[in-house]
Motif scaffolding. Sequence first.
Motif, PDB file in Angstrom:
ATOM      1  N   GLY A 121      20.084   7.455  28.292  1.00 27.43           N
ATOM      2  CA  GLY A 121      19.535   8.655  27.657  1.00 27.43           C
ATOM      3  C   GLY A 121      18.545   9.382  28.536  1.00 27.43           C
ATOM      4  O   GLY A 121      17.702  10.141  28.050  1.00 27.43           O
ATOM      5  N   VAL A 122      18.624   9.156  29.861  1.00 28.21           N
ATOM      6  CA  VAL A 122      17.703   9.835  30.776  1.00 28.21           C
ATOM      7  C   VAL A 122      18.471  10.924  31.524  1.00 28.21           C
ATOM      8  O   VAL A 122      19.267  10.643  32.408  1.00 28.21           O
ATOM      9  N   ASP A 123      18.227  12.169  31.144  1.00 29.95           N
ATOM     10  CA  ASP A 123      18.842  13.307  31.823  1.00 29.95           C
ATOM     11  C   ASP A 123      18.207  13.439  33.208  1.00 29.95           C
ATOM     12  O   ASP A 123      17.027  13.165  33.377  1.00 29.95           O
ATOM     13  N   GLU A 124      19.009  13.849  34.198  1.00 26.43           N
ATOM     14  CA  GLU A 124      18.454  14.005  35.558  1.00 26.43           C
ATOM     15  C   GLU A 124      17.352  15.053  35.619  1.00 26.43           C
ATOM     16  O   GLU A 124      16.482  15.008  36.468  1.00 26.43           O
ATOM     17  N   GLY A 125      17.420  15.996  34.682  1.00 31.63           N
ATOM     18  CA  GLY A 125      16.415  17.068  34.658  1.00 31.63           C
ATOM     19  C   GLY A 125      15.246  16.773  33.725  1.00 31.63           C
ATOM     20  O   GLY A 125      14.426  17.653  33.436  1.00 31.63           O
ATOM     21  N   LEU A 126      15.144  15.515  33.268  1.00 34.07           N
ATOM     22  CA  LEU A 126      14.088  15.156  32.297  1.00 34.07           C
ATOM     23  C   LEU A 126      12.735  14.952  32.988  1.00 34.07           C
ATOM     24  O   LEU A 126      12.636  14.274  34.010  1.00 34.07           O
ATOM     25  N   ILE A 127      11.706  15.538  32.381  1.00 35.73           N
ATOM     26  CA  ILE A 127      10.333  15.366  32.867  1.00 35.73           C
ATOM     27  C   ILE A 127       9.513  14.799  31.711  1.00 35.73           C
ATOM     28  O   ILE A 127       9.646  15.261  30.576  1.00 35.73           O
ATOM     29  N   ARG A 128       8.696  13.784  31.986  1.00 41.08           N
ATOM     30  CA  ARG A 128       7.843  13.239  30.922  1.00 41.08           C
ATOM     31  C   ARG A 128       6.385  13.574  31.190  1.00 41.08           C
ATOM     32  O   ARG A 128       5.925  13.502  32.332  1.00 41.08           O
ATOM     33  N   LEU A 129       5.694  13.955  30.128  1.00 40.17           N
ATOM     34  CA  LEU A 129       4.268  14.252  30.252  1.00 40.17           C
ATOM     35  C   LEU A 129       3.462  13.280  29.403  1.00 40.17           C
ATOM     36  O   LEU A 129       3.880  12.907  28.308  1.00 40.17           O
ATOM     37  N   SER A 130       2.304  12.873  29.900  1.00 40.71           N
ATOM     38  CA  SER A 130       1.327  12.156  29.088  1.00 40.71           C
ATOM     39  C   SER A 130       0.100  13.055  29.082  1.00 40.71           C
ATOM     40  O   SER A 130      -0.545  13.266  30.114  1.00 40.71           O
ATOM     41  N   ILE A 131      -0.178  13.634  27.918  1.00 42.00           N
ATOM     42  CA  ILE A 131      -1.250  14.626  27.832  1.00 42.00           C
ATOM     43  C   ILE A 131      -2.606  13.923  27.728  1.00 42.00           C
ATOM     44  O   ILE A 131      -2.769  12.982  26.951  1.00 42.00           O
ATOM     45  N   GLY A 132      -3.547  14.401  28.519  1.00 39.75           N
ATOM     46  CA  GLY A 132      -4.893  13.823  28.529  1.00 39.75           C
ATOM     47  C   GLY A 132      -5.898  14.744  27.852  1.00 39.75           C
ATOM     48  O   GLY A 132      -5.574  15.440  26.885  1.00 39.75           O
ATOM     49  N   LEU A 133      -7.099  14.747  28.379  1.00 41.88           N
ATOM     50  CA  LEU A 133      -8.193  15.462  27.701  1.00 41.88           C
ATOM     51  C   LEU A 133      -8.622  16.766  28.375  1.00 41.88           C
ATOM     52  O   LEU A 133      -9.596  17.387  27.955  1.00 41.88           O
ATOM     53  N   GLU A 134      -7.889  17.204  29.415  1.00 39.48           N
ATOM     54  CA  GLU A 134      -8.267  18.471  30.046  1.00 39.48           C
ATOM     55  C   GLU A 134      -8.079  19.611  29.032  1.00 39.48           C
ATOM     56  O   GLU A 134      -7.361  19.452  28.036  1.00 39.48           O
ATOM     57  N   ASP A 135      -8.650  20.765  29.322  1.00 41.94           N
ATOM     58  CA  ASP A 135      -8.497  21.923  28.445  1.00 41.94           C
ATOM     59  C   ASP A 135      -7.011  22.295  28.316  1.00 41.94           C
ATOM     60  O   ASP A 135      -6.290  22.388  29.322  1.00 41.94           O
ATOM     61  N   THR A 136      -6.555  22.493  27.089  1.00 42.34           N
ATOM     62  CA  THR A 136      -5.133  22.753  26.842  1.00 42.34           C
ATOM     63  C   THR A 136      -4.626  23.985  27.597  1.00 42.34           C
ATOM     64  O   THR A 136      -3.529  23.994  28.147  1.00 42.34           O
ATOM     65  N   LYS A 137      -5.446  25.041  27.619  1.00 45.05           N
ATOM     66  CA  LYS A 137      -5.050  26.286  28.297  1.00 45.05           C
ATOM     67  C   LYS A 137      -4.794  26.026  29.785  1.00 45.05           C
ATOM     68  O   LYS A 137      -3.823  26.514  30.361  1.00 45.05           O
ATOM     69  N   ASP A 138      -5.670  25.232  30.405  1.00 44.23           N
ATOM     70  CA  ASP A 138      -5.487  24.907  31.829  1.00 44.23           C
ATOM     71  C   ASP A 138      -4.173  24.163  32.055  1.00 44.23           C
ATOM     72  O   ASP A 138      -3.465  24.411  33.037  1.00 44.23           O
TER      73      ASP A 138
END
Length: 423
Positions: A394-411
């Motif tokens: 189930g891993v598409d070659e174009g798949l990107i994973r993000l782990s969101i942290g505490l930086e400002d969302t807009k940035d």
Amino acid sequence: MQDKTKALRSGYNPKEHMGAMSVPIYQTTAYEFRNSQHAANLFELKEEGAIYTRINNPTTEIFEKRFCSLEEGVGAVATASGTAAIFYTFANVAGCGDNILVAKQSYGGTLTMAAHTLKRFGIEGRFFDVYNLEELESQIDEKTKIIFFETIPNPAIEVADVQKIVEIAKKHNILLCVDNTVATPILCKPLKLGADIVVHSTSKYCNGNGSAIGGIIVESSTAAQKIKENPRYSHFNEPDLSYHGLIYSELEGAIFTLRVRLALLRDFGGAPSPFNSWLNLQGLETLALRMEHISKSALEIAKFLEAHPKVKSVNYPGLKSSKSYENAQKYLYKGMASGLLSFIVESKEAAQKVAESTKIFSLVVNIGDSKSIITHPASTTHQQLSKEELKAAGVDEGLIRLSIGLEDTKDLINDLEQALSLI
Ligand SMILES: *Cc1c(COP(=O)(O)O)cnc(C)c1O
């Protein structure tokens, strides 16, 4: 007490530690006994107290108590890593000739442990899809010792129907263990939902700073209820020859984690360092605040990506388009779905370009750090797989994973915007 208060106050009374407001680090290997009777009492479990840091340590004990209160359990034991916590959970119930039932949507290390490493010990890993519970129930037999799944699996990022799995485990009187690493006790309390045991890699969100590896096992009172007089768990109900005939099921309270401590930490030895327990306590203090911020930020970023013309699809259980949306609303606190999300762009090359072009997101294979992380599974964690195997996983070659942290969302959004503009 509410979670935000427990995270700062549970399990510790400064008055018992010279008034120290920050939990002291008991950086010691062993502890002096008052006399030989005291030593004998500790070994015979007649009196509570520290013996040797492989078995227990005062700093680690405060971490265990605090975590236990957040998960609303009756007992906990901390380990050197999340992997050790999972291994000890399996080893505490299964032996040669037994089998364990593990969700296919589990952390990679858990899957290799269950499929390959435990096999060499004679323990068979059987696997089920959390969206196909027929597959779970049809594989249960009298040698099945535990059912295991993750509340928000990494890297699949879905939310299982917890209640249905709880019912199956109850019906067959089998222990149910949930890996709650990604949801954390702030967003989900599996023991309240009917699970018997919770495990964590505290290396991720609980620590929050990416500064210490750690794990923990927490049990509910239902664990002992399922174990007592159950032929599936005969070793808890018969004398343990390695502990001068102790019968665990005759004891009151948290017998599952007690056996992990007395038998498995004694014989396998994966105990946490007191310093790492202290770092994990520091992390816990702000866990509730962080999980709320991270979940809100992740949802905003998921919505931004969903509306972006260069993004083919987005997977985040907080989005209405997600197949896990209903389960997320049902099982996660206020529907907040933690910080993991993934999205697909046109090709492998495009995904690599995006992953290496972000200026704030770090290219790292980890999750749960306060610093946001970007990964391209097809060229890192899943790099050894062929095109066909990637598809099956189930891993598409174009798949990107993000782990969101505490930086400002807009940035973070601006950073993704500029990286996406390059493809
Ligand atoms: C990281 C992780 C583990 C393994 O934990 P370590 O602390 O790295 O040993 C287990 N389960 C999940 C869900 C994880 O994300």
